[in-house]
Design an enzyme around this catalytic site. Structure first.
Site, PDB file in Angstrom:
ATOM      1  N   GLY A  12      32.844  28.298  35.883  1.00 49.81           N
ATOM      2  CA  GLY A  12      32.938  29.695  35.441  1.00 49.81           C
ATOM      3  C   GLY A  12      33.886  29.863  34.263  1.00 49.81           C
ATOM      4  N   PRO A  13      33.876  28.931  33.296  1.00 54.78           N
ATOM      5  CA  PRO A  13      34.907  28.937  32.239  1.00 54.78           C
ATOM      6  C   PRO A  13      34.823  30.116  31.275  1.00 54.78           C
ATOM      7  CG  PRO A  13      33.177  27.340  31.719  1.00 54.78           C
ATOM      8  CD  PRO A  13      32.902  27.826  33.116  1.00 54.78           C
ATOM      9  N   GLY A  15      34.083  33.277  32.182  1.00 56.04           N
ATOM     10  CA  GLY A  15      34.359  34.546  32.862  1.00 56.04           C
ATOM     11  C   GLY A  15      35.770  35.042  32.593  1.00 56.04           C
ATOM     12  N   LYS A  16      36.075  36.238  33.112  1.00 54.34           N
ATOM     13  CA  LYS A  16      37.410  36.824  32.886  1.00 54.34           C
ATOM     14  C   LYS A  16      38.483  35.964  33.554  1.00 54.34           C
ATOM     15  CE  LYS A  16      35.825  40.889  34.390  1.00 54.34           C
ATOM     16  NZ  LYS A  16      34.368  40.698  34.282  1.00 54.34           N
ATOM     17  N   GLY A  96      38.463  30.586  44.154  1.00 54.99           N
ATOM     18  CA  GLY A  96      38.954  31.960  44.039  1.00 54.99           C
ATOM     19  C   GLY A  96      37.840  32.960  44.256  1.00 54.99           C
ATOM     20  N   VAL A 122      40.927  31.123  48.356  1.00 52.74           N
ATOM     21  CA  VAL A 122      42.000  32.103  48.159  1.00 52.74           C
ATOM     22  C   VAL A 122      41.418  33.435  47.669  1.00 52.74           C
ATOM     23  CG1 VAL A 122      44.196  32.543  46.992  1.00 52.74           C
ATOM     24  CG2 VAL A 122      43.547  30.189  47.537  1.00 52.74           C
ATOM     25  N   PRO A 123      41.241  34.405  48.574  1.00 47.43           N
ATOM     26  CA  PRO A 123      40.655  35.685  48.151  1.00 47.43           C
ATOM     27  C   PRO A 123      41.552  36.470  47.202  1.00 47.43           C
ATOM     28  CG  PRO A 123      40.620  35.441  50.545  1.00 47.43           C
ATOM     29  CD  PRO A 123      41.478  34.340  50.013  1.00 47.43           C
ATOM     30  N   HIS A 152      40.657  49.961  42.347  1.00 48.91           N
ATOM     31  CA  HIS A 152      40.084  48.852  41.559  1.00 48.91           C
ATOM     32  C   HIS A 152      39.222  49.391  40.432  1.00 48.91           C
ATOM     33  CE1 HIS A 152      41.313  46.293  44.940  1.00 48.91           C
ATOM     34  NE2 HIS A 152      41.201  45.283  44.093  1.00 48.91           N
ATOM     35  N   LYS A 156      33.709  46.684  40.515  1.00 46.90           N
ATOM     36  CA  LYS A 156      33.832  46.035  41.828  1.00 46.90           C
ATOM     37  C   LYS A 156      32.707  46.496  42.739  1.00 46.90           C
ATOM     38  CE  LYS A 156      37.224  45.039  45.449  1.00 46.90           C
ATOM     39  NZ  LYS A 156      36.900  43.606  45.430  1.00 46.90           N
TER      40      LYS A 156
HETATM   41  P1  NAP Z   1      33.129  37.198  35.622  1.00 45.84           P
HETATM   42  O1  NAP Z   1      33.892  37.628  34.401  1.00 45.84           O
HETATM   43  O2  NAP Z   1      31.789  37.792  35.880  1.00 45.84           O
HETATM   44  O3  NAP Z   1      33.003  35.610  35.573  1.00 45.84           O
HETATM   45  C1  NAP Z   1      32.146  34.848  36.384  1.00 45.84           C
HETATM   46  C2  NAP Z   1      31.632  33.720  35.521  1.00 45.84           C
HETATM   47  O4  NAP Z   1      30.895  32.791  36.329  1.00 45.84           O
HETATM   48  C3  NAP Z   1      30.657  34.210  34.424  1.00 45.84           C
HETATM   49  O5  NAP Z   1      30.994  33.585  33.203  1.00 45.84           O
HETATM   50  C4  NAP Z   1      29.298  33.745  34.935  1.00 45.84           C
HETATM   51  O6  NAP Z   1      28.392  33.511  33.875  1.00 45.84           O
HETATM   52  C5  NAP Z   1      29.716  32.456  35.610  1.00 45.84           C
HETATM   53  N1  NAP Z   1      28.727  31.921  36.542  1.00 45.84           N
HETATM   54  C6  NAP Z   1      27.811  32.588  37.293  1.00 45.84           C
HETATM   55  N2  NAP Z   1      27.101  31.712  38.010  1.00 45.84           N
HETATM   56  C7  NAP Z   1      27.568  30.472  37.694  1.00 45.84           C
HETATM   57  C8  NAP Z   1      27.227  29.160  38.101  1.00 45.84           C
HETATM   58  N3  NAP Z   1      26.218  28.944  38.959  1.00 45.84           N
HETATM   59  N4  NAP Z   1      27.920  28.129  37.590  1.00 45.84           N
HETATM   60  C9  NAP Z   1      28.908  28.313  36.715  1.00 45.84           C
HETATM   61  N5  NAP Z   1      29.287  29.544  36.275  1.00 45.84           N
HETATM   62  C10 NAP Z   1      28.608  30.599  36.768  1.00 45.84           C
HETATM   63  O7  NAP Z   1      33.988  37.474  36.924  1.00 45.84           O
HETATM   64  P2  NAP Z   1      35.581  37.325  37.126  1.00 45.84           P
HETATM   65  O8  NAP Z   1      36.220  38.652  37.088  1.00 45.84           O
HETATM   66  O9  NAP Z   1      36.080  36.225  36.267  1.00 45.84           O
HETATM   67  O10 NAP Z   1      35.599  36.850  38.647  1.00 45.84           O
HETATM   68  C11 NAP Z   1      35.053  35.610  39.062  1.00 45.84           C
HETATM   69  C12 NAP Z   1      35.163  35.510  40.574  1.00 45.84           C
HETATM   70  O11 NAP Z   1      36.544  35.508  40.942  1.00 45.84           O
HETATM   71  C13 NAP Z   1      34.529  36.693  41.332  1.00 45.84           C
HETATM   72  O12 NAP Z   1      33.961  36.224  42.537  1.00 45.84           O
HETATM   73  C14 NAP Z   1      35.722  37.585  41.657  1.00 45.84           C
HETATM   74  O13 NAP Z   1      35.504  38.380  42.813  1.00 45.84           O
HETATM   75  C15 NAP Z   1      36.774  36.541  41.891  1.00 45.84           C
HETATM   76  N6  NAP Z   1      38.158  37.000  41.713  1.00 45.84           N
HETATM   77  C16 NAP Z   1      39.061  36.433  42.516  1.00 45.84           C
HETATM   78  C17 NAP Z   1      40.388  36.746  42.384  1.00 45.84           C
HETATM   79  C18 NAP Z   1      41.389  36.080  43.292  1.00 45.84           C
HETATM   80  O14 NAP Z   1      42.577  36.399  43.199  1.00 45.84           O
HETATM   81  N7  NAP Z   1      40.951  35.168  44.145  1.00 45.84           N
HETATM   82  C19 NAP Z   1      40.801  37.674  41.418  1.00 45.84           C
HETATM   83  C20 NAP Z   1      39.834  38.234  40.579  1.00 45.84           C
HETATM   84  C21 NAP Z   1      38.511  37.887  40.730  1.00 45.84           C
HETATM   85  P3  NAP Z   1      27.394  34.713  33.408  1.00 45.84           P
HETATM   86  O15 NAP Z   1      28.256  35.846  33.033  1.00 45.84           O
HETATM   87  O16 NAP Z   1      26.648  34.109  32.265  1.00 45.84           O
HETATM   88  O17 NAP Z   1      26.508  34.995  34.602  1.00 45.84           O
END
Ligand code: NAP
Length: 263
Positions: A12-13, A15-16, A96, A122-123, A152, A156
């Site tokens: 997921g490199p 993503g945010k 995560g 780690v949620p 949020h 979300k």
């Molecule tokens: P995001 O910006 O949507 O990033 C997710 C990334 O994963 C996107 O670049 C997406 O690509 C990519 N992706 C989707 N399917 C994939 C696959 N099969 N293989 C590789 N990459 C893939 O979301 P985010 O805000 O970064 O959040 C990512 C996750 O972390 C979510 O589940 C969120 O709930 C979680 N999170 C956890 C915490 C914590 O503290 N644990 C905090 C914040 C968020 P595309 O956009 O091209 O589909």
């Protein structure tokens, strides 16, 4: 371990969270990014500052690149597949991404233990949020009445947040079920008193501009106590990601939640 870098594959490199994690790895002396996992082919990806291979197939990635830790910040479906594949290749996962059921976690724990491998799901990586939960449990020993307000961003999908539910569960471990408010209270507008966990109301706010915020408000005779945490940007999660990566290298089981390792 101190003698060499921890070799990390990041899923997921783009993503945010993934962008913040790439920054963390680049700025941590003993971390080294060795590959990325994306579901789009490398030609469609938009980062080039790190010269690491980008794979769309986890099995191929883990077969070709020597890896210590997988960090997954993708989607629940992708994360489950990546986690299983990492364990099959004796790679320690730090997940995560949220959305694992208790049953799945127990199955994965058994798998990690059978291979003597560390793993973390780690949620919430924000150390301040974990402390907020712990402080809330401490306060609940002295205050029976509490309401949780979580706020949020409006992208979300789930409500209430996993952190709000976890906070309510930690509080109910200490105080048990209690019906709060007036015994005859009624809602003239459905939902006005929020959702209830063991009689504890949880209120969810969704607005653009917010990141992740929570207040736990306790009330007692002549006093209130508010415990509040704000994640203002995704950098707030990165010290927790670093701690989780270091922890999986030193354990041989699956750990669920950062609160298990923060004293
Ligand atoms: P995001 O910006 O949507 O990033 C997710 C990334 O994963 C996107 O670049 C997406 O690509 C990519 N992706 C989707 N399917 C994939 C696959 N099969 N293989 C590789 N990459 C893939 O979301 P985010 O805000 O970064 O959040 C990512 C996750 O972390 C979510 O589940 C969120 O709930 C979680 N999170 C956890 C915490 C914590 O503290 N644990 C905090 C914040 C968020 P595309 O956009 O091209 O589909």
């Amino acid at each position: 371990m101190a003698n060499r870098d921890i070799r990390i594959v990041l899923a997921g490199p783009r993503g945010k969270m993934g962008t913040a994690a790439r920054n963390l790895i680049a700025n941590t002396a003993h971390f080294s990014l060795v590959a990325c996992l994306d579901h789009k082919p490398p030609t469609e990806t938009h980062f080039s500052e790190e010269e690491v291979p980008i794979f769309t197939d986890a099995d191929r990635c883990f077969s070709e690149v020597e890896t210590d830790v997988l960090i997954d910040l993708t989607t629940p479906q992708a994360a489950k597949a990546h986690l299983e594949c990492a364990l099959d290749h004796h790679i320690r996962p730090v997940i995560g991404t949220t959305g694992f059921t208790d049953e799945e976690i127990e199955q994965l724990r058994a798998k990690a233990e059978s291979k003597s491998l560390g793993a973390m799901i780690v949620p919430n990586f924000a150390i301040g949020a974990v402390l907020m939960m712990k402080f809330s449990q401490m306060a609940a020993r002295y205050f029976d009445d509490v309401e949780i307000i979580e706020r949020h961003h409006d992208r979300k999908l789930d409500a209430p947040s996993g952190t709000a539910l976890k906070t309510a569960n930690l509080i109910s471990d200490v105080r048990g079920e209690k019906k709060q408010g007036h015994q005859n209270e009624s809602e003239t507008l459905e939902g006005a008193r929020g959702g209830q966990v063991e009689g504890m109301p949880i209120h969810s706010v969704r607005l653009p501009g917010l990141v992740a915020h929570q207040e736990v408000v306790f009330g007692g005779s002549g006093q209130t106590l508010t415990i509040r945490h704000d994640s203002i940007d995704r950098g707030s999660f990165m010290p927790g990601v670093k701690l989780a990566v270091e922890t999986v290298m030193a354990t041989k089981t699956l750990i669920y939640g950062l609160e298990q390792v923060i004293e």
